[in-house]
Design a protein around this motif. Structure first.
Motif, short mmCIF file in Angstrom:
data_model
loop_
_atom_site.label_atom_id
_atom_site.label_comp_id
_atom_site.label_asym_id
_atom_site.label_seq_id
_atom_site.Cartn_x
_atom_site.Cartn_y
_atom_site.Cartn_z
N ARG A 6 24.51 -22.24 55.53
CA ARG A 6 23.72 -22.80 56.65
C ARG A 6 22.57 -23.65 56.13
O ARG A 6 22.26 -24.71 56.68
N LEU A 7 21.93 -23.20 55.06
CA LEU A 7 20.83 -23.95 54.47
C LEU A 7 21.34 -25.29 53.92
O LEU A 7 20.71 -26.33 54.13
N ALA A 8 22.45 -25.27 53.24
CA ALA A 8 23.02 -26.51 52.71
C ALA A 8 23.38 -27.47 53.84
O ALA A 8 23.13 -28.67 53.75
N ALA A 9 23.94 -26.94 54.93
CA ALA A 9 24.30 -27.78 56.08
C ALA A 9 23.04 -28.37 56.71
O ALA A 9 23.03 -29.55 57.08
N ARG A 12 21.82 -31.20 54.62
CA ARG A 12 22.75 -32.32 54.71
C ARG A 12 22.59 -33.09 56.01
O ARG A 12 22.66 -34.31 56.04
N GLU A 13 22.38 -32.35 57.10
CA GLU A 13 22.43 -32.94 58.44
C GLU A 13 21.08 -33.38 58.99
O GLU A 13 21.03 -34.19 59.91
N ARG A 14 19.99 -32.89 58.42
CA ARG A 14 18.67 -33.28 58.94
C ARG A 14 18.33 -34.70 58.48
O ARG A 14 18.96 -35.26 57.60
N GLU A 52 12.54 -30.06 60.47
CA GLU A 52 13.55 -29.14 59.94
C GLU A 52 13.36 -28.82 58.46
O GLU A 52 14.32 -28.57 57.73
N CYS A 53 12.10 -28.82 58.01
CA CYS A 53 11.81 -28.36 56.65
C CYS A 53 11.98 -26.84 56.65
O CYS A 53 11.71 -26.18 57.64
N THR A 54 12.43 -26.32 55.53
CA THR A 54 12.62 -24.88 55.44
C THR A 54 11.28 -24.19 55.17
O THR A 54 10.31 -24.83 54.72
N LEU A 55 11.24 -22.90 55.41
CA LEU A 55 10.03 -22.13 55.12
C LEU A 55 9.69 -22.25 53.64
O LEU A 55 8.52 -22.41 53.27
N GLY A 56 10.68 -22.19 52.79
CA GLY A 56 10.45 -22.33 51.35
C GLY A 56 9.85 -23.67 50.99
O GLY A 56 8.96 -23.75 50.13
#
Length: 75
Positions: A6-9, A12-14, A52-56
């Motif tokens: 899901r993270l990779a997707a 890729r999609e953002r 859509e940046c991740t928490l990390g």
């Protein structure tokens, strides 16, 4: 596993340009906050989330400026 996929997707999609710009803005806001406390880091955090940046990624941008807390083992 599924979370990694899901993270990779997501990455890729953002809109990668928007995410990158949001993280740069966040780093700049955090740096401004060091010299002018209350400069407004939260709006930059919110924009990073909307981009859509991740928490990390968000924590990494803040840690690049503020550093990371290392708890003391002494009481």
């Amino acid at each position: 596993g599924p979370q990694v996929e899901r993270l990779a997707a997501l990455r890729r999609e953002r809109d990668g340009s928007r995410a990158h710009a949001a993280l740069e803005t966040l780093r700049a806001a955090a740096a401004a906050d060091l010299t002018r406390p209350g400069a407004g880091v939260m709006p930059a955090v919110i924009e990073a989330v909307r981009a859509e940046c991740t928490l990390g990624e968000i924590v990494g941008a803040l840690a690049a400026v503020y550093g990371r807390h290392v708890p003391s083992s002494a009481f």
